[in-house]
Design a protein around this motif. Sequence first.
Motif, PDB file in Angstrom:
ATOM      1  N   GLU A 129      24.204 -43.931-137.481  1.00 12.26           N
ATOM      2  CA  GLU A 129      24.867 -44.531-138.636  1.00 12.26           C
ATOM      3  C   GLU A 129      25.217 -45.980-138.325  1.00 12.26           C
ATOM      4  O   GLU A 129      25.441 -46.347-137.181  1.00 12.26           O
ATOM      5  CB  GLU A 129      26.149 -43.758-138.996  1.00 12.26           C
ATOM      6  N   GLU A 146      21.283 -44.503-141.881  1.00 18.48           N
ATOM      7  CA  GLU A 146      21.990 -43.374-142.466  1.00 18.48           C
ATOM      8  C   GLU A 146      21.282 -42.109-142.020  1.00 18.48           C
ATOM      9  O   GLU A 146      20.079 -41.960-142.236  1.00 18.48           O
ATOM     10  CB  GLU A 146      22.020 -43.459-143.993  1.00 18.48           C
ATOM     11  N   THR A 151      17.582 -47.262-143.932  1.00 20.56           N
ATOM     12  CA  THR A 151      17.642 -47.232-145.387  1.00 20.56           C
ATOM     13  C   THR A 151      17.674 -48.624-146.010  1.00 20.56           C
ATOM     14  O   THR A 151      17.563 -48.754-147.228  1.00 20.56           O
ATOM     15  CB  THR A 151      18.878 -46.447-145.849  1.00 20.56           C
TER      16      THR A 151
END
Length: 229
Positions: A129, A146, A151
Amino acid sequence: MATALGGLLAEAGSASESASTACAADVVLESAWLPVVLLDTGRELWRPAQVEALLRHRLARVYDERGDAVAGWELSIDHRAGDAQGLGFGLSPLVKSAVVSAVAASGCTMTSIQPAVQWGRQRHRQRREGWWVWLEQDRAIVSHLEAGRMTAMNPAAALPSDHATCLAMLRIERLRLGIEKDDVGGVVAGWQQDFELTPQSGLAWSGLEAQAAAARGSVASAMPTRSAA
């Protein structure tokens, strides 16, 4: 490029001879030579041929040149059916030919050609993350993770010169990429550390100098400079 790569491989070959081992080379290329593109595919199911066509189109908009058309490039794509994004790489046959020739001239055996950003990411799989910032010689590749997947990405951000400009870059990228989470936690990685990061920022430096050095010998990791073309 061939000259710089040849010098690195000769160094690796000498180390292998001293250790009485065969010289094998994993050639690691930065994005100036092996471009990276984040593909937005939405949540629809795409066939592999459709994802490949999208990648060629995106690469051609920037890199298509007479005598080196993207239509003839080798592609590598990391995309799973149903993913909203995919990661794509393109290798020009001219670049590949220079690499293959340099490796052959050195007496080493080439085991792979790898994108540097992916090579670095594989060594930080535990980070799932936040920000993943990969520093190259002439640019920063800024991506947001993510659940372990990229992303959002800017493949050609300006290199930060210090802690403050690194934080400013991430705030700008958060707004530009439409990332709602107001955090700057993550990893900044590269071949060498040019500035310090404070723990309070949530950013951690991960240098790969030791890993690259350890790779040389039985396996050589070569990072030719752009100016060596």
